[in-house]
Each structure stands twice: as C-alpha cells, then as structure tokens.
Design an enzyme around this catalytic site. Structure first.
Site, PDB file in Angstrom:
ATOM      1  CG  PHE A  73     -33.095  -4.034 -31.028  1.00  0.00           C
ATOM      2  CD1 PHE A  73     -34.349  -3.854 -31.599  1.00  0.00           C
ATOM      3  CD2 PHE A  73     -32.999  -4.733 -29.848  1.00  0.00           C
ATOM      4  CE1 PHE A  73     -35.491  -4.366 -30.985  1.00  0.00           C
ATOM      5  CE2 PHE A  73     -34.127  -5.251 -29.226  1.00  0.00           C
ATOM      6  CZ  PHE A  73     -35.379  -5.065 -29.798  1.00  0.00           C
TER       7      PHE A  73
ATOM      8  CB  THR B 187     -46.299  -7.490 -37.596  1.00  0.00           C
ATOM      9  OG1 THR B 187     -46.583  -7.222 -38.974  1.00  0.00           O
ATOM     10  CG2 THR B 187     -46.742  -8.903 -37.266  1.00  0.00           C
TER      11      THR B 187
ATOM     12  CB  VAL C 189     -42.828   0.024 -40.681  1.00  0.00           C
ATOM     13  CG1 VAL C 189     -43.025  -1.423 -40.240  1.00  0.00           C
ATOM     14  CG2 VAL C 189     -43.528   0.975 -39.721  1.00  0.00           C
TER      15      VAL C 189
ATOM     16  CD  GLU D  92     -33.712   0.501 -38.692  1.00  0.00           C
ATOM     17  OE1 GLU D  92     -32.594   0.367 -38.174  1.00  0.00           O
ATOM     18  OE2 GLU D  92     -33.894   0.526 -39.920  1.00  0.00           O
TER      19      GLU D  92
END
Length: 738
Positions: free
Chosen positions: A244, A623, A692, A694
C-alpha cells in the site's frame, strides 16, 4: 531479441480481442493461492538461513535532536548479544522510489519520535529484544524547538497552483455557492506483513530477502545506502503481504540487517514489530481542505476552488497531492487548486494507497453533495451535468471515460431511485436509514517495464520479471497475458517474480503494475508470435494460436512444438512517452451505499455498498473485483474509523498498533457489489487496460458521509465520522415522525 517501444501512439489493434485461447479477462484463481492458504508461500521473515542472527531496532526517545552516546558495553555483556550498531547509514525515512533521493544526513540526527537509531543483534530474538529494551542512549534534545502541528503560517506551496479565470468573481456571480472546510487525519498503510529483511553476504555480494514493492529501485537504494555497486546486490521478494505504498522504498530493517550481517560475517534477520512499523514507516498526511464551488441556476459549475494544507518533515519534498482528481474530474472554468506543505516533527509522510485522491475526493464528493442539496438536484444528475469536454484550464482531451456509465449502472443496480432526498425520512426502530453516492476517479500511469518470456521446446510458457505481487494478482495476470498471446493452456504457464536478477518490471505501486509490466509481457509474446509465424509460413497478423496448436487461413494446423527446435526466448520492454501528456488517461467509477445511524448512540453501520468501475480492459475479473472490494473497505475505514492520533506536545504517535488504530473488520463490512465496466483504452497501454488497484478507494468515504447526512440530517466534514461527532446534532430520538 528484444521488442521495445516508447508508447507514443495509441495501440488500436485490439490484439487480445482477436486471440483464441480465451483466458484473458476470465476470473481465474491465483496460481500461488494454494501455497498462501496452506502457509507454504515463503515471506521475507521466514527464510531459514544457517546461523542467522536476530536483530531488533531501537527507537529514539526524543522528538528531535542528536544521539550523543550509545552505551553498548552494558548490553554486549548480556547473554547472546553479538553486536550493537548505531545508525551511520540507516535511512531516517523510507525512500520514495529512487536512489539518492534522500542524501545522508548527520548520522546522529533524530528527526522524529521513535526514529530507529540503533540495532541490537543477538543469537535469539528474545535475547535481542531484552537487550534492545535495556540499551541506554544519551541525546542532545532539541525537542523544544520542534513543531508538532501543521499550520498555515509555516506552510509553503508544494507546487505551482493551478489557476484559470477569476475564481472570486465567479463565486460572487454564482447562483449557488458552497464554501466548506474539511479535515482528514493521517492514515497508516498497516500491511498484514510487517517490514522484514534477512541479509546475507558472500564476499562482496549481498543477498537480501525482503518485503518490497519496487525491486529494481530498491537494489539501487540499498546499494546507495551501503556505499557499494548495485551489481553486488540481489533482492528476492517473491511474496509480499501487502504494501500500500509503505514498501515502495527500502527502510530501516533492510539497511540495518545488511550492515550488521557484513560486520558479523553471518546472516542477520530484522523484523519490525507492529508498533515499530506504525512509528517509523511512512504515514499519509493529515489534511485541512477548503472547497469552494459556484454554480449557475442550470446546475453547471462556474467556479471550482480546492485548497489543502498537508505536512511532512523539513527537507522532505513529498506532499500529499490532494487536488489531483480535482484537476480533471469536474467542470468550472474559473478555478484555483493549491496544496501547501507545513514542516512538522512527525513521522515521515509519503505515498499511502491512492495518494491524493483517497483524501481529496472524499472531501470533494461531500461538497458536491452539498451543492446538489442546495440546488434541490439529484446528486447523480449534478455530476453528469458537470463533466467537461476537455480538462479545464488545459484543453487536454480525455481518453476513455466511463463515468456516466458507472453512475447509471451503479444507480440501477443499487436502487438509487428508491432514495428519498429528505433527511430523516426513513427509520427502522432506533436506526435512521439513508443513502449516499459519489464519483470515483484516479489518475492512470504507465511506467517503464521489462519482461522475458520463453516458449520452451516442450510447449511450456515461462514469464520472468522482477515485478512483485503484493496481493494484487500479478502471478495470475501475467500468466493470462502470456497464455492468451501464445495460445497455451494456463496450466502450461509459469510466472517467476520478485528476483532482482530477472528483467526489471515496473514494480507494484500507483496502480501501474499490471498494465506496465503486462505490456512488456505482451511485447515479448508478440516477438515470439512473429518467429512462429515465420516458421509456419504466414504473417504474424494471420497467425492463430490455440491449445498448443498453430495455424492460419489456408495453412494446416500443427503443434507449436513442431515449429520449435529449441526454447524460444524474447524480452519485451515498454516505457511511457508523450502520449501520457497529450491525453488525460484516468479511471472512473461510482459508489452507492446505504447506512443506518443509531438515533441514540450515533453509531453508524454500513448496510450495503455498490461500486461500478471502468478501467479499460479487465485482465482478470476475480483479481479486479478483489481490488475494488479492498479499496471500498479502505474507504469505509477512512469514513468511519481510521485515524492516526499524535500527541501534540511531543509529536509521538499514540495509537501505534491494530488495537488502537481502528480498521474495519469482517463484522463491519456488509454485502459489497462490484460492477466491472468493460472498455478499451488504446491511449493507456498496448493491453488497452488501466490500473484498478487504487480506484476503489477514491471517493468511497464521501459516499458514506453523504449517506449519513441523508439518514439523520447531520453533515460532518471532520473525518472519521465517529459517534461522538454525530451525537450532539442528532435529531431528538423521541420526537414523532414528520
């Protein structure tokens, strides 16, 4: 042979729509999933190296100043202790992705509370921990001169403000005006896997097993910190338990383990405790935001102002790009977008998942909702009316933009037409029920990447790149691209990741990984296809590959292995070109949610949530859905629970673990619906895909805030929206229904 391209021209060939294998886009399982659920995927701290010693970091007990003495002898006499090391080259902050970005400072300098300043190494973890707690350190304490709160008075412009037209005049002339201030607290990445490293030297060569996101950059950073040539550094990070943004650069554990291992002549493992991760790994900056919107009677924005105050350590160039989405999302020819940074003595601020939009959009989307209510206009309709033809103030055209489709699809699936625009219109027992929505938007980035693909003489496909999988599905996606392009079943495809000896992928960050390194895989496969076509006697455009066979119109099908005399290996490279500047490439979506607010306690419970997202070609539906849900969960945390709390007297982090930093848990998450809007964006990448990872965060917290207002009539602009902030303004729970 290498196929390379600077991506300057949109790829409109729709290559992956013409292939035949049928695995691209499918919701395939992660090939490494079985290893992970069985506990057999080896993470950084789990590598067993012979004679590996254990290191524990020691944090500074002052806010800022200098280390004047480390009393080593006292702990060197303790059982099992092998060494005590100061921090001559340990990073005072995590790097931001490039070597040399943070020049070495005074080695004794302390910049923030609990900054790692020493390492204790012992035979066992318990011995090292005991000794680390006993280590005495003397300081020259300069904390009285520190600033612990960001203020406008000490802030400077983080970058040149974006201006167009005359904002003040447009606000004066507007029929409707919103002028509101919002605050968001700092956030922690809080990845499941803590920061860990095992370092081992073989002569002048270092091998580091670490938990990192950007291996090619991390090699350069680590070599720079150690003062050695990058050719002597190998990093392995095949499995990463979340990052992250917190693992974009190397941090203290990697440098400390490497230094100690070199001094001791044996492997050293350093694993940060959860508290140390919170205290010394980058945070998302808190923000103070002022948003001013002006619109005419027709509901069209004429004035758009978004200003933000953020913070960081002195000398740190990073500032949370709060207004990033505001630059392109909505209309308003008269505008001012500005971010100012205040220097304070707190833990370093850096990139946390969806930097900028994650906190900027949650405030913006509340302000847009307030404007819609002031105009008595449906919030969905207001957003539709204010989508500009080109980027305001720039004139830059947009690539694919599925925002309207996302708004419509989300509204229909959610049942938005059942919402009452009047707050407190619906109550079930002691719960007020409300609905809210917001837009989602996130910039798209294509990054430089390289990948090697081999089609073996036996018909097996091997993909190799140093790219990491931080839980995003890289193993699955790269395998699907290669299997699709080369017409091989997915079970005959192997993906090797996370080793710096492999070609340098883009790394995992900024939602650029799948499209960037995936495009390098794509190019490598195109080169293989060209060679196979030549062997078959047809053009590459006419070549058909499926289930291990090759043919073309008028050419008899043959096993691909018949066309190979040896393994066929090609390397693909891609790097961004001017196209990224010529066309605004972003991802879009919409959130819809329903909340219940307790009329007596102010507790908020999310009851259901829908997200609709458009981000180019979907490479793996499973995913992608997982990433969207994960982002929405982050949005729930940002709206309701997550907040870094700093002591304003000395800048230390108070809630430095998962007991006090409150993240949403399973019990907090309602049914989540995700709608994937298939599209093709040739401007974005050869795969026609965009990132995709975030997008699912950006704006989600705003939708929840808007639903809370619709439920109980309380408009909060101070996140997170905890019960104590709602209680004072809640309607009388005993009042009769209107």
């Amino acid at each position: 042979m290498t196929m390379s391209d600077t991506y300057d021209t949109p790829d409109t060939r729709d290559m992956l729509d013409r292939t035949r294998q049928g695995v691209i886009g499918k919701p395939l399982d992660r090939p490494e999933g079985g290893l992970k659920v069985a506990g057999q995927a080896t993470y950084a701290a789990e590598y067993a190296r012979e004679s590996c010693a254990e290191g524990v970091l020691v944090g500074a007990t002052i806010s800022t100043g200098r280390v004047t003495a480390i009393h080593k002898d006292e702990v060197l006499a303790m059982p099992g202790v092998l060494g005590v090391y100061a921090a001559p080259q340990m990073l005072r902050r995590p790097a931001q992705g490039t070597a040399g970005e943070a020049p070495l400072q005074d080695p004794s300098r302390v910049d923030y509370p609990m900054q790692p300043v020493a390492l204790v190494v012992a035979e066992t973890f318990e011995q090292a921990t005991t000794a680390a707690k006993a280590l005495r350190i003397d300081y020259d304490d300069a904390s009285t001169s520190a600033r612990f709160l960001p203020t406008h008075e000490t802030a400077e412009a983080a970058k040149e403000p974006v201006t167009a037209g005359d904002l003040e005049a447009a606000l004066r002339d507007a029929a409707y005006v919103i002028d509101a201030n919002f605050t968001t607290p700092g956030h922690a990445s809080a990845a499941m896997e803590p920061h860990a490293a095992v370092a081992e030297w073989d002569g002048d060569d270092l091998t580091l097993w670490g938990s990192l996101q950007m291996i090619a950059f991390n090699v350069a950073e680590l070599a720079d910190s150690l003062g050695i040539d990058p050719d002597h550094v190998r990093i392995l990070s095949p499995y990463v338990g979340g990052g992250f943004g917190s693992k974009l650069g190397i941090s203290h554990e990697a440098v400390a383990a490497s230094l100690a291992a070199r001094e001791l002549g044996r492997p050293v493992r350093v694993v940060m405790s959860r508290q140390q991760v919170f205290q010394s790994i980058m945070r998302r900056s808190e923000t103070v935001q002022r948003i001013r919107l002006g619109a005419g009677a027709d509901g069209r924005l004429t004035a758009f102002g978004h200003e933000a105050l953020v913070s960081n350590l002195p000398e740190e160039s990073f500032s949370e790009p709060v207004t990033q989405a505001s630059e392109f999302l909505y209309a308003g020819n008269n505008r001012l977008l500005a971010v100012r940074k205040s220097d304070i003595t707190r833990l370093t601020a850096g990139s946390v998942r969806a930097p900028g939009e994650a906190v900027g959009m949650q405030a913006l989307e509340v302000a847009i909702d307030e404007l819609a209510i002031a105009m008595n206009l449906d919030p969905v309709e207001l957003r539709k009316r204010n989508l500009p033809e080109t980027v305001p103030g720039e004139g830059t055209p947009y690539s694919s933009r599925r925002l309207v489709e996302a708004l419509d699809a989300g509204a229909a699936a959610f049942g938005w037409d059942q919402r009452s625009p009047t707050p407190c219109a619906r109550r079930e027992g002691e719960w007020w029920i409300g609905m809210g929505m917001s837009s989602a938007a996130r910039v798209n980035i294509l990054a430089k990447a390289e990948a090697r693909v081999t089609l073996t003489a036996q018909g097996h496909v091997v993909v190799e790149t140093d790219h990491t999988d931080i839980g995003t599905g890289s193993y699955a996606i790269f395998g699907q691209i290669a299997a699709e392009m080369l017409g091989q079943p997915i079970d005959r495809t192997t993906v090797k990741l996370g080793d710096s000896l492999l070609p340098a992928g883009s790394g995992s960050g900024g939602s650029w990984g799948a499209s960037s390194t995936g495009s390098a895989v794509f190019y490598a496969c195109e080169a293989i296809r060209a060679t196979l076509a030549q062997a078959l006697g047809c053009s590459a455009d006419d070549l058909i590959l499926q289930d291990g066979k090759a043919w073309a119109e008028g050419v008899e099908a043959r096993p691909v292995t018949d066309l190979l005399t040896q393994d066929l290996t090609r390397t693909g490279r891609i790097e961004p070109g001017e196209l990224m500047e010529k066309v605004n490439q972003s991802t879009y979506g919409a959130f819809f949610c329903e909340v219940a607010v307790n009329a007596f306690t102010g507790e908020t419970r999310l009851r259901r949530m829908t997200g609709a997202f458009g981000f180019g070609r979907v490479l793996n539906a499973k995913t992608a859905r997982s990433q969207c849900i994960g982002g929405m969960v982050w949005g729930i945390g940002s709206a309701l629970t997550e907040e870094l709390s700093f002591d304003t007297r000395d800048g230390h982090l108070v809630n430095h673990d998962l007991a006090e930093y409150h993240m949403p848990v399973h019990a907090d998450i309602p049914p989540m619906e995700v709608i994937l809007l298939e599209e093709r964006d040739a401007d974005a990448s050869p795969l026609q895909s965009k990132g995709v990872g975030e997008l699912g965060i950006c704006g989600a917290a705003g939708a929840i805030a808007n639903a809370i207002y619709n439920a109980c009539g309380v408009r909060l602009r101070d996140f997170p929206m905890t019960p104590d902030k709602l209680l004072a303004d809640l309607p009388d729970p005993f009042a009769p229904a209107a």
